[in-house]
Structures are given as structure tokens and as C-alpha cells.
Design a protein around this motif. Structure first.
Motif, PDB file in Angstrom:
ATOM      1  N   PRO B 213       0.803  -1.233   0.000  1.00  0.00           N
ATOM      2  CA  PRO B 213       0.000   0.000   0.000  1.00  0.00           C
ATOM      3  C   PRO B 213       0.834   1.280   0.000  1.00  0.00           C
ATOM      4  O   PRO B 213       0.416   2.292  -0.541  1.00  0.00           O
ATOM      5  N   ASN B 214       2.020   1.228   0.603  1.00  0.00           N
ATOM      6  CA  ASN B 214       2.796   2.462   0.747  1.00  0.00           C
ATOM      7  C   ASN B 214       3.550   2.884  -0.512  1.00  0.00           C
ATOM      8  O   ASN B 214       3.790   4.060  -0.721  1.00  0.00           O
ATOM      9  N   VAL B 215       3.916   1.899  -1.334  1.00  0.00           N
ATOM     10  CA  VAL B 215       4.602   2.274  -2.585  1.00  0.00           C
ATOM     11  C   VAL B 215       3.605   2.348  -3.746  1.00  0.00           C
ATOM     12  O   VAL B 215       3.975   2.753  -4.852  1.00  0.00           O
ATOM     13  N   ALA B 216       2.352   1.956  -3.467  1.00  0.00           N
ATOM     14  CA  ALA B 216       1.368   1.885  -4.560  1.00  0.00           C
ATOM     15  C   ALA B 216       1.168   3.248  -5.241  1.00  0.00           C
ATOM     16  O   ALA B 216       1.169   3.322  -6.478  1.00  0.00           O
ATOM     17  N   ILE B 217       1.053   4.314  -4.447  1.00  0.00           N
ATOM     18  CA  ILE B 217       0.747   5.628  -5.045  1.00  0.00           C
ATOM     19  C   ILE B 217       1.906   6.143  -5.912  1.00  0.00           C
ATOM     20  O   ILE B 217       1.703   6.421  -7.098  1.00  0.00           O
TER      21      ILE B 217
END
Lengths: 113, 240
Positions: B213-217
């Protein structure tokens, strides 16, 4: 919290603020300098593309339901379709979101209860 | 047009508050969860509220509390939380063409979260220059105060609230994807942008579902930008 934990909290708070502030100041100065030099728009093209793609990525991550089962995805799909339908008619912001949340909530409640 | 401009000048902050209302559906349930988890992890109510007031970044606050409670080295806690927030680097530069040289913008950058950036990126270009700072102040203050109030509520009565209304956490957060959707869909006015935005969103969904989730954006946004350049270059080459 002990002193070292407070220190960590202060470091994170200041660091997060600077991550938001410094790039803004840098770009503001860059824009002013470029405009003074030749009057052209100094905004790098990659930045103007990265803005909308960041929003699209936030949309993607926020779309994934907390419980990734079929009914949650169904509610998500219906919610987005209703949001799109109302937005297409009204071209506004508040009403499409409200209708989308209501539709999502109704489907969720229907399958939970 | 001038009538609209004059009206906005007087009530720009109210417009900002009004535009930011949909954010509450996403902010308050998440803030309640944070307040609850923080207190359960051993932080006091006051400490929990201060974390929300000063860090004011959802994912990194959860990480801070979780890592601190697990006894991780504090230098690692600081680095990891700042790494999560690194995506904020592109927000200020993207908004800077729409902001004037008023010094008040400097403290207001504290309120530049993901959601406020998305909202401001869509709305600031539509507003006259003199109305922008008022609009941003209204929107950012509502978001910040709702985050703090939600945290306080969660820290004080989060357990009881989630027991009594368990669906609050399931339904209200849908306001966030609906908001992002309404902000991004007007961009889909040609094939190039539609494909770029679709790829960014789909990549983000896949990365989040795969457990990143943290590198997704940032990764999804970069994949969209690469596609944009590729398609644009192909079009240019095809034109010659």
C-alpha cells in the motif's frame, strides 16, 4: 512517552512539514527566476503529468475495499457507477459523492444484514 | 464572471469548507481508528491527539505507533515514516503556479495532505487568484480539525463507537474514492489522458492488493506518467 520518543515525534513532524514545504518553495523560486529571465512557463512537463497520475493512484488505492470479497467489490462497483452517473448529469462534486456513498452503503447493508 | 469573482472573494473560505465536506467521510472513521489503536498501543489521549495534530499524515501515524509499540529503534521509526511521506514532495510544486507570494502559504503547507492536494489541484485553477488562499485555508482547516477531532473521539470512546456502529468504518470511507473519482474524471477528456489515468488507477489497485500500500501511489503514478510519454512520443513519431 519518554524524551527520546518525543524527540522522534518532533523529527517526524518537522520532516513531514519540510517534505511539503521545501519543494513548494523550490518551485516557486524556480518559476519566478525563469519568468524573470525569459517569460516562459517554467513548470516542468513531468510535474504537470505526475499531479493527475498521483490523484488517479490515490483513487486506485482508496478503491480497494477493507474486506476484499465479492460483495464488497460489487458495492464498490455500484458506488462508483452511481457517482459517475450523477456526476455526468450534474458536473458537481458534493451530490455525486453523496449518492455514491449512499449506493455503496445500501449494497453493503443489504449483504451484511 | 466578475460577479462570481466578487462573490468568491468574500466567501472563499466558506467555499473551501463546503468543498472539503466530502473528506470528512474518509477522515473521521480513519482518525477514530487511529485514536483507538494509539491508545491501545500505550500512548495517552493527549499524546495521541498531539501525534495527529503535528504529524498529520495517516499512514505514517499508524506506522509510527505500531513501530514504537513494538520497540523498533527510533531512528528507524523516523526514517520509515518519512519515507512513506516522501510522495508529498510533488504536491507543493504542482500547486505552486496557482499560489501567490503571500507568506501565509508557508504555514498552510502543513495541511497539504493527499486529499487536500487532490482537491486543490482541481479547484485552485478555477478560482480567481485573490480567492485561493481563503479557499485553501477553509478546506485545509476543516480537514485538519476533523482529523484531530476524530482522533480525540477514537482515543476517548473509539472502542464503544466501533462496537455500537460497526458499519461506520465500512461505509463512510467510500467518500474518499468517490471524491478522488470526481476530481480525476474530468481529466479523461481524450484517449491519451484516459489511458494514463486508467493505468495509474489499475496499477495502484494491483499493488495495494498485492500488499504494497505504501509504494502503490508513487509507483502507480510513475507508471501512468511513463505510459503518457510513450503514447505521446508514438503519436509524434506517427505524425512525421
Amino acid at each position: 512517552m519518554d524524551t527520546s520518543m518525543w524527540l522522534a515525534l518532533v523529527c517526524i513532524a518537522i520532516g513531514t512539514y519540510l517534505l511539503r514545504l521545501l519543494p513548494y518553495i523550490w518551485m516557486k523560486r524556480n518559476l519566478a527566476k525563469k519568468q524573470a529571465e525569459d517569460g516562459i512557463d517554467a513548470m516542468p512537463t513531468w510535474l504537470t503529468i505526475l499531479g493527475p497520475t498521483m490523484i488517479a493512484a490515490m483513487f486506485g488505492t482508496s478503491l480497494v475495499p477493507a474486506h476484499s470479497d465479492m460483495f464488497s467489490w460489487l458495492a464498490t462497483g455500484v458506488g462508483i457507477l452511481i457517482t459517475l452517473g450523477v456526476w455526468t448529469r450534474t458536473r458537481s462534486m458534493g451530490l455525486p459523492i453523496l449518492c455514491g456513498v449512499v449506493a455503496f452503503g445500501m449494497i453493503t447493508l443489504f449483504f451484511v444484514l | 464572471m466578475s460577479t462570481t469573482t466578487q462573490t468568491l472573494a468574500g466567501t472563499s473560505w466558506k467555499e473551501g469548507v463546503k468543498d472539503a465536506i466530502p473528506l470528512l467521510g474518509g477522515y473521521i472513521p480513519v482518525a477514530i481508528s487511529f485514536g483507538l489503536i494509539s491508545v491501545q498501543s500505550g500512548f495517552s489521549v493527549v499524546e495521541t491527539i498531539l501525534i495527529s495534530a503535528f504529524i498529520y499524515a495517516g499512514a505514517s501515524q499508524f506506522l509510527f505507533v505500531a513501530m514504537a509499540a513494538s520497540g523498533a529503534p527510533l531512528w528507524l521509526v523516523v526514517i520509515m515514516t518519512l519515507l512513506i511521506n516522501a510522495r508529498h514532495i510533488v504536491y507543493g510544486p504542482n500547486l505552486s503556479p496557482y499560489l501567490n507570494h503571500d507568506k501565509k502559504w508557508l504555514p498552510l503547507m502543513h495541511g497539504l495532505t493527499d486529499q487536500i492536494f487532490a482537491l486543490a489541484h482541481a479547484r485552485l485553477p478555477q478560482l480567481p487568484e485573490h480567492a485561493r488562499i481563503g479557499w485553501y485555508t477553509g478546506a485545509a482547516m476543516l480537514a485538519w480539525l476533523s482529523w484531530i477531532a476524530g482522533t480525540a473521539l477514537g482515543a476517548i470512546a473509539g472502542g464503544e463507537l466501533t462496537q455500537r456502529w460497526p458499519l461506520i468504518n465500512d461505509i463512510l470511507p467510500f467518500a474518499l474514492p468517490a471524491l478522488f473519482f470526481v476530481l480525476i474524471v474530468p481529466r479523461c477528456n481524450n484517449r491519451l489522458w484516459t489511458l494514463t489515468i486508467a493505468l495509474s488507477a489499475v496499477t495502484a489497485i494491483i499493488l495495494k492488493m498485492l500488499g504494497y500500500p505504501n509504494v502503490a501511489i508513487p509507483l502507480a503514478a510513475m507508471s501512468g506518467a511513463v505510459l503518457f510519454y510513450t503514447l505521446k512520443n508514438q503519436r509524434l513519431l506517427g505524425g512525421h
